[in-house]
Design a protein around this motif. Structure first.
Motif, mmCIF file in Angstrom:
data_model
loop_
_atom_site.group_PDB
_atom_site.id
_atom_site.type_symbol
_atom_site.label_atom_id
_atom_site.label_comp_id
_atom_site.label_asym_id
_atom_site.label_seq_id
_atom_site.Cartn_x
_atom_site.Cartn_y
_atom_site.Cartn_z
ATOM 1 N N MET A 67 -8.221 1.840 4.313
ATOM 2 C CA MET A 67 -7.334 0.688 4.487
ATOM 3 C C MET A 67 -6.135 1.120 5.323
ATOM 4 O O MET A 67 -5.473 2.101 4.997
ATOM 5 N N PHE B 287 7.782 1.017 1.999
ATOM 6 C CA PHE B 287 6.959 0.135 1.160
ATOM 7 C C PHE B 287 5.807 0.900 0.508
ATOM 8 O O PHE B 287 4.640 0.559 0.685
ATOM 9 N N ASP B 288 6.155 1.959 -0.215
ATOM 10 C CA ASP B 288 5.192 2.654 -1.081
ATOM 11 C C ASP B 288 3.932 3.086 -0.334
ATOM 12 O O ASP B 288 2.819 2.903 -0.831
ATOM 13 N N GLY B 289 4.120 3.657 0.852
ATOM 14 C CA GLY B 289 2.978 4.189 1.582
ATOM 15 C C GLY B 289 2.083 3.141 2.204
ATOM 16 O O GLY B 289 0.973 3.457 2.638
ATOM 17 N N THR B 290 2.564 1.897 2.262
ATOM 18 C CA THR B 290 1.749 0.802 2.810
ATOM 19 C C THR B 290 2.349 0.322 4.130
ATOM 20 O O THR B 290 3.522 -0.063 4.182
ATOM 21 N N GLY C 24 2.566 6.438 -3.055
ATOM 22 C CA GLY C 24 1.789 5.214 -3.264
ATOM 23 C C GLY C 24 0.918 4.913 -2.064
ATOM 24 O O GLY C 24 0.887 5.681 -1.090
ATOM 25 N N GLY C 25 0.208 3.799 -2.143
ATOM 26 C CA GLY C 25 -0.648 3.400 -1.031
ATOM 27 C C GLY C 25 -1.623 2.316 -1.449
ATOM 28 O O GLY C 25 -1.732 1.983 -2.633
ATOM 29 N N MET C 26 -2.319 1.781 -0.466
ATOM 30 C CA MET C 26 -3.313 0.738 -0.730
ATOM 31 C C MET C 26 -4.461 1.351 -1.523
ATOM 32 O O MET C 26 -5.027 2.371 -1.101
ATOM 33 N N ILE D 239 -6.174 -8.042 5.805
ATOM 34 C CA ILE D 239 -6.110 -6.629 5.455
ATOM 35 C C ILE D 239 -6.957 -5.901 6.500
ATOM 36 O O ILE D 239 -8.095 -6.327 6.780
ATOM 37 N N ILE E 110 -2.113 -2.297 -4.573
ATOM 38 C CA ILE E 110 -1.311 -1.191 -4.062
ATOM 39 C C ILE E 110 -0.812 -0.380 -5.253
ATOM 40 O O ILE E 110 -0.157 -0.932 -6.151
#
Lengths: 134, 134
Positions: free
Chosen positions: B77, B124-127, A75-77, B8, A10
């Protein structure tokens, strides 16, 4: 060919803040930051027992995740990593069946000191896949 | 609090084609498609030994992954899922520390028949994070 899911990575804009959230909000087993200047990232590993989450923050001018964070500022995966027993066998087989190995097609030494390669996300439904010899 | 990385999840525009790539190009252990109309998806599980990859294709008119595929037509994802021992304890703790549980904040029964909840990706950071009681 592929074996275990080694980690999911991530990309995050602020590694300290991201690590704190996993530790304090989710109660995860969060490691210490490791600067990897030769890979252009600082990483924090989260140990889930069976696998890992790798938080990545850009380090230096030419970070391989800078463009991703420009497109995804929150952000992101970023990628998933599968283990393979022999990276050269894996690379040869993938090229043979028409998959695109990024870079010059040759495995290089990855962030964990082991040979890795990355596959073109357009060949796998928008997902960047790393293969790591373990 | 969180335990194992359960899976995932990757949203894909064509499940048959995606499953074939994991099976034929990567030599992965790919299961049979399962239609889950009550969840608006058809899923294929890939068993990596230690964890799973879940390929998701929209099913029906109101699929929860339709908007994601509109934004990411090639796929990508979609979420990661961690196991927790008690979903109600997890939900209460997360709300207490300021994290946002999606929907009405109440766990619901997920695609595997177990109680799940989803956390707001902006926390959570784009997740997008799923927690599943296992």
């Amino acid at each position: 060919m592929i074996g275990r899911l080694n980690h999911i990575a991530i990309a995050v804009p602020d590694l300290t803040a991201a690590a704190a959230k996993y530790r304090d909000l989710l109660g995860a087993h969060v490691g210490q930051p490791q600067a990897l200047p030769e890979h252009g990232v600082t990483v924090v590993f989260i140990d889930t027992g069976n696998s890992k989450v790798e938080l990545l923050e850009p380090l230096g001018e030419a970070s391989p995740i800078a463009a991703f964070l420009d497109k995804n500022p929150s952000g992101g995966m970023h990628h998933i990593c599968f283990e393979v027993p022999d990276i050269l066998v894996a690379a040869a087989r993938l090229v043979e069946v028409g998959a695109r190995v990024l870079g010059d097609g040759t495995p290089r030494i990855g962030a964990h000191g082991k040979p890795v390669l990355f596959l073109h996300p357009k060949d796998f439904d928008g997902t960047l896949i790393e293969l790591e010899e373990v």
